[in-house]
Design a protein around this motif. Structure first.
Motif, PDB file in Angstrom:
ATOM      1  N   GLY A  85      -6.419  89.479 -55.908  1.00 56.42           N
ATOM      2  CA  GLY A  85      -6.834  90.338 -57.007  1.00 56.42           C
ATOM      3  C   GLY A  85      -6.102  91.664 -56.984  1.00 56.42           C
ATOM      4  O   GLY A  85      -6.197  92.461 -57.916  1.00 56.42           O
ATOM      5  N   ASN A  86      -5.312  91.906 -55.912  1.00 54.97           N
ATOM      6  CA  ASN A  86      -4.513  93.120 -55.792  1.00 54.97           C
ATOM      7  C   ASN A  86      -3.056  92.728 -55.572  1.00 54.97           C
ATOM      8  O   ASN A  86      -2.729  92.107 -54.556  1.00 54.97           O
ATOM      9  CB  ASN A  86      -5.010  93.981 -54.628  1.00 54.97           C
ATOM     10  N   PRO A  87      -2.158  93.048 -56.519  1.00 57.55           N
ATOM     11  CA  PRO A  87      -0.759  92.593 -56.447  1.00 57.55           C
ATOM     12  C   PRO A  87      -0.030  92.983 -55.163  1.00 57.55           C
ATOM     13  O   PRO A  87       0.694  92.179 -54.590  1.00 57.55           O
ATOM     14  CB  PRO A  87      -0.105  93.247 -57.674  1.00 57.55           C
ATOM     15  N   MET A  88      -0.191  94.243 -54.703  1.00 52.33           N
ATOM     16  CA  MET A  88       0.506  94.677 -53.498  1.00 52.33           C
ATOM     17  C   MET A  88       0.031  93.894 -52.280  1.00 52.33           C
ATOM     18  O   MET A  88       0.825  93.462 -51.442  1.00 52.33           O
ATOM     19  CB  MET A  88       0.291  96.181 -53.271  1.00 52.33           C
ATOM     20  N   THR A  89      -1.288  93.689 -52.199  1.00 53.98           N
ATOM     21  CA  THR A  89      -1.840  92.920 -51.085  1.00 53.98           C
ATOM     22  C   THR A  89      -1.345  91.485 -51.138  1.00 53.98           C
ATOM     23  O   THR A  89      -0.993  90.897 -50.105  1.00 53.98           O
ATOM     24  CB  THR A  89      -3.382  92.942 -51.113  1.00 53.98           C
ATOM     25  N   ASP A  90      -1.297  90.897 -52.342  1.00 51.39           N
ATOM     26  CA  ASP A  90      -0.782  89.537 -52.495  1.00 51.39           C
ATOM     27  C   ASP A  90       0.647  89.446 -51.978  1.00 51.39           C
ATOM     28  O   ASP A  90       1.012  88.507 -51.261  1.00 51.39           O
ATOM     29  CB  ASP A  90      -0.795  89.115 -53.971  1.00 51.39           C
ATOM     30  N   ALA A  91       1.452  90.427 -52.349  1.00 53.80           N
ATOM     31  CA  ALA A  91       2.868  90.407 -51.978  1.00 53.80           C
ATOM     32  C   ALA A  91       3.047  90.460 -50.470  1.00 53.80           C
ATOM     33  O   ALA A  91       3.789  89.660 -49.892  1.00 53.80           O
ATOM     34  CB  ALA A  91       3.603  91.578 -52.640  1.00 53.80           C
ATOM     35  N   ILE A  92       2.369  91.392 -49.800  1.00 58.37           N
ATOM     36  CA  ILE A  92       2.577  91.545 -48.358  1.00 58.37           C
ATOM     37  C   ILE A  92       1.976  90.379 -47.586  1.00 58.37           C
ATOM     38  O   ILE A  92       2.577  89.854 -46.640  1.00 58.37           O
ATOM     39  CB  ILE A  92       2.015  92.899 -47.852  1.00 58.37           C
ATOM     40  N   LEU A  93       0.780  89.908 -48.005  1.00 57.13           N
ATOM     41  CA  LEU A  93       0.165  88.785 -47.300  1.00 57.13           C
ATOM     42  C   LEU A  93       0.999  87.517 -47.453  1.00 57.13           C
ATOM     43  O   LEU A  93       1.243  86.796 -46.478  1.00 57.13           O
ATOM     44  CB  LEU A  93      -1.253  88.539 -47.825  1.00 57.13           C
ATOM     45  N   ASP A 110      -8.366  84.035 -45.948  1.00 56.22           N
ATOM     46  CA  ASP A 110      -9.386  84.103 -46.995  1.00 56.22           C
ATOM     47  C   ASP A 110      -9.510  85.571 -47.378  1.00 56.22           C
ATOM     48  O   ASP A 110     -10.086  86.365 -46.632  1.00 56.22           O
ATOM     49  CB  ASP A 110     -10.718  83.551 -46.469  1.00 56.22           C
ATOM     50  N   ALA A 111      -8.929  85.947 -48.506  1.00 59.13           N
ATOM     51  CA  ALA A 111      -8.863  87.367 -48.866  1.00 59.13           C
ATOM     52  C   ALA A 111      -9.240  87.575 -50.327  1.00 59.13           C
ATOM     53  O   ALA A 111      -8.711  86.900 -51.214  1.00 59.13           O
ATOM     54  CB  ALA A 111      -7.456  87.902 -48.602  1.00 59.13           C
ATOM     55  N   HIS A 112     -10.132  88.526 -50.564  1.00 57.72           N
ATOM     56  CA  HIS A 112     -10.592  88.831 -51.917  1.00 57.72           C
ATOM     57  C   HIS A 112     -10.741  90.343 -52.055  1.00 57.72           C
ATOM     58  O   HIS A 112     -11.372  90.999 -51.223  1.00 57.72           O
ATOM     59  CB  HIS A 112     -11.943  88.172 -52.201  1.00 57.72           C
ATOM     60  N   ILE A 113     -10.146  90.896 -53.122  1.00 62.82           N
ATOM     61  CA  ILE A 113     -10.300  92.315 -53.422  1.00 62.82           C
ATOM     62  C   ILE A 113     -10.702  92.417 -54.892  1.00 62.82           C
ATOM     63  O   ILE A 113      -9.845  92.566 -55.769  1.00 62.82           O
ATOM     64  CB  ILE A 113      -9.008  93.109 -53.153  1.00 62.82           C
ATOM     65  N   PRO A 114     -12.002  92.316 -55.181  1.00 63.90           N
ATOM     66  CA  PRO A 114     -12.460  92.256 -56.576  1.00 63.90           C
ATOM     67  C   PRO A 114     -12.550  93.598 -57.279  1.00 63.90           C
ATOM     68  O   PRO A 114     -12.930  93.666 -58.441  1.00 63.90           O
ATOM     69  CB  PRO A 114     -13.861  91.629 -56.435  1.00 63.90           C
ATOM     70  N   VAL A 115     -12.200  94.688 -56.584  1.00 65.57           N
ATOM     71  CA  VAL A 115     -12.293  96.016 -57.194  1.00 65.57           C
ATOM     72  C   VAL A 115     -10.942  96.724 -57.113  1.00 65.57           C
ATOM     73  O   VAL A 115     -10.068  96.327 -56.339  1.00 65.57           O
ATOM     74  CB  VAL A 115     -13.365  96.881 -56.480  1.00 65.57           C
ATOM     75  N   ARG A 116     -10.800  97.755 -57.931  1.00 66.98           N
ATOM     76  CA  ARG A 116      -9.595  98.577 -57.872  1.00 66.98           C
ATOM     77  C   ARG A 116      -9.675  99.481 -56.648  1.00 66.98           C
ATOM     78  O   ARG A 116     -10.641 100.233 -56.468  1.00 66.98           O
ATOM     79  CB  ARG A 116      -9.463  99.414 -59.147  1.00 66.98           C
ATOM     80  N   LEU A 117      -8.662  99.417 -55.791  1.00 68.02           N
ATOM     81  CA  LEU A 117      -8.686 100.190 -54.552  1.00 68.02           C
ATOM     82  C   LEU A 117      -8.441 101.666 -54.825  1.00 68.02           C
ATOM     83  O   LEU A 117      -7.624 102.030 -55.676  1.00 68.02           O
ATOM     84  CB  LEU A 117      -7.627  99.662 -53.588  1.00 68.02           C
ATOM     85  N   THR A 118      -9.152 102.504 -54.083  1.00 68.95           N
ATOM     86  CA  THR A 118      -8.931 103.942 -54.191  1.00 68.95           C
ATOM     87  C   THR A 118      -7.961 104.435 -53.124  1.00 68.95           C
ATOM     88  O   THR A 118      -7.370 105.492 -53.269  1.00 68.95           O
ATOM     89  CB  THR A 118     -10.266 104.708 -54.052  1.00 68.95           C
ATOM     90  N   TYR A 152      -9.121  87.635 -42.780  1.00 72.24           N
ATOM     91  CA  TYR A 152     -10.234  87.688 -43.725  1.00 72.24           C
ATOM     92  C   TYR A 152     -10.316  89.086 -44.322  1.00 72.24           C
ATOM     93  O   TYR A 152     -10.259  90.086 -43.599  1.00 72.24           O
ATOM     94  CB  TYR A 152     -11.564  87.351 -43.030  1.00 72.24           C
ATOM     95  N   MET A 153     -10.434  89.149 -45.658  1.00 71.59           N
ATOM     96  CA  MET A 153     -10.572  90.427 -46.354  1.00 71.59           C
ATOM     97  C   MET A 153     -11.582  90.270 -47.485  1.00 71.59           C
ATOM     98  O   MET A 153     -11.524  89.309 -48.246  1.00 71.59           O
ATOM     99  CB  MET A 153      -9.228  90.888 -46.944  1.00 71.59           C
ATOM    100  N   ASP A 154     -12.480  91.237 -47.597  1.00 71.59           N
ATOM    101  CA  ASP A 154     -13.447  91.218 -48.697  1.00 71.59           C
ATOM    102  C   ASP A 154     -14.157  92.567 -48.732  1.00 71.59           C
ATOM    103  O   ASP A 154     -14.019  93.379 -47.812  1.00 71.59           O
ATOM    104  CB  ASP A 154     -14.462  90.092 -48.509  1.00 71.59           C
ATOM    105  N   MET A 155     -14.899  92.785 -49.799  1.00 68.42           N
ATOM    106  CA  MET A 155     -15.676  94.018 -49.913  1.00 68.42           C
ATOM    107  C   MET A 155     -17.018  93.855 -49.216  1.00 68.42           C
ATOM    108  O   MET A 155     -17.675  92.817 -49.345  1.00 68.42           O
ATOM    109  CB  MET A 155     -15.897  94.365 -51.388  1.00 68.42           C
ATOM    110  N   LYS A 156     -17.395  94.858 -48.447  1.00 69.31           N
ATOM    111  CA  LYS A 156     -18.737  94.949 -47.866  1.00 69.31           C
ATOM    112  C   LYS A 156     -19.365  96.207 -48.439  1.00 69.31           C
ATOM    113  O   LYS A 156     -19.061  97.313 -47.996  1.00 69.31           O
ATOM    114  CB  LYS A 156     -18.673  94.997 -46.339  1.00 69.31           C
ATOM    115  N   ASN A 157     -20.193  96.009 -49.467  1.00 77.73           N
ATOM    116  CA  ASN A 157     -20.747  97.128 -50.228  1.00 77.73           C
ATOM    117  C   ASN A 157     -19.610  97.960 -50.811  1.00 77.73           C
ATOM    118  O   ASN A 157     -18.850  97.461 -51.613  1.00 77.73           O
ATOM    119  CB  ASN A 157     -21.684  97.967 -49.342  1.00 77.73           C
ATOM    120  N   THR A 158     -19.437  99.198 -50.374  1.00 74.20           N
ATOM    121  CA  THR A 158     -18.380 100.059 -50.934  1.00 74.20           C
ATOM    122  C   THR A 158     -17.179 100.175 -50.001  1.00 74.20           C
ATOM    123  O   THR A 158     -16.354 101.074 -50.167  1.00 74.20           O
ATOM    124  CB  THR A 158     -18.935 101.474 -51.218  1.00 74.20           C
ATOM    125  N   GLN A 159     -17.071  99.281 -49.031  1.00 72.39           N
ATOM    126  CA  GLN A 159     -15.965  99.353 -48.075  1.00 72.39           C
ATOM    127  C   GLN A 159     -15.143  98.059 -48.071  1.00 72.39           C
ATOM    128  O   GLN A 159     -15.694  96.968 -48.240  1.00 72.39           O
ATOM    129  CB  GLN A 159     -16.512  99.606 -46.665  1.00 72.39           C
TER     130      GLN A 159
END
Length: 224
Positions: A85-93, A110-118, A152-159
């Motif tokens: 869900g994040n192009p830069m992360t997709d590219a490097i991974l 298994d990696a998911h980034i469903p929000v826009r990173l700050t 493994y990457m994913d959101m845990k609440n706001t982190q």
């Protein structure tokens, strides 16, 4: 008396900065190579279609099936493995996964980034690149059938939660101060220093653990 520590600190900062720049350039080349392969395949797409049309016109279905098998095999070398869900992360991974597999290392991701990173994508690129490079380096000391990296990457609440696990040569790593001892050559320790510096700058949390046969790094990055 204070002059020497300051000069030493500046020298270390300069070496870390140089290492970071080298790392970014290396990652850029890896990602560029992956997209060059994709562009090359797309460029040849029309030629592939014309070839199959020619086989179809002559009714040579066996040739079409064989050609499709060849294309399928070729496409697997450039197919996107991870879509976070994040192009830069997709590219490097994806570039690092491709590199690891080329070295005979199995990667489970298994990696998911469903929000826009700050946080800065450059900072995230440096963290992931260093984690992957360290895991690849450690894996190469094992027989090929034992090489495994888990991501493994994913959101845990706001982190944003990041976890990397790689298997080691059947021994528990020892700590020197706050960091685990490395058997790499001079300069390789800058990767660990850089990860710690970025996590600290982002007010994040990092934990490293070494159990018999496995080494795990866990990171939490605030995304408020």
């Amino acid at each position: 008396m204070k002059l020497f520590p300051r000069l030493f600190s500046r020298k270390i900062e300069k070496q870390i900065s140089s290492y970071q720049q080298e790392l970014i350039e290396t990652h850029y080349r890896e990602v560029e190579n992956m997209y060059r392969q994709i562009r090359g395949w797309r460029h040849d797409y029309k030629n592939h279609i014309q070839t199959m049309k020619a086989y179809a016109a002559s009714g040579d279905w066996e040739a079409i099936c064989h050609y499709l098998d060849l294309l399928d095999e070729d496409l697997t070398t450039v197919d996107t493995v991870i879509k976070t869900g994040n192009p830069m992360t997709d590219a490097i991974l994806n570039s690092k996964i491709s590199l690891a597999r080329a070295k005979g290392i199995t990667v489970q991701a298994d990696a998911h980034i469903p929000v826009r990173l700050t946080s800065s994508e450059i900072d995230l690129c440096c963290i992931l690149g260093n984690l992957f490079d360290n895991a690849i380096e450690a894996s190469l000391a094992l027989p090929e059938e034992q090489r495994l990296i888990r991501v493994y990457m994913d959101m845990k609440n706001t982190q944003l939660y990041i976890s990397f696990t790689n298997f080691t040569a059947g021994r528990k790593l020892t700590k020197m101060g706050k960091r685990f001892q490395t058997t790499k050559g001079e300069g390789h320790g800058f990767g660990l220093v850089r990860i710690d510096a970025i996590v600290g700058k982002l007010d994040g949390y990092i934990s490293r653990g070494s159990e018999d046969g496995a080494f795990t790094t866990e990171i939490l990055l605030p995304q408020l």
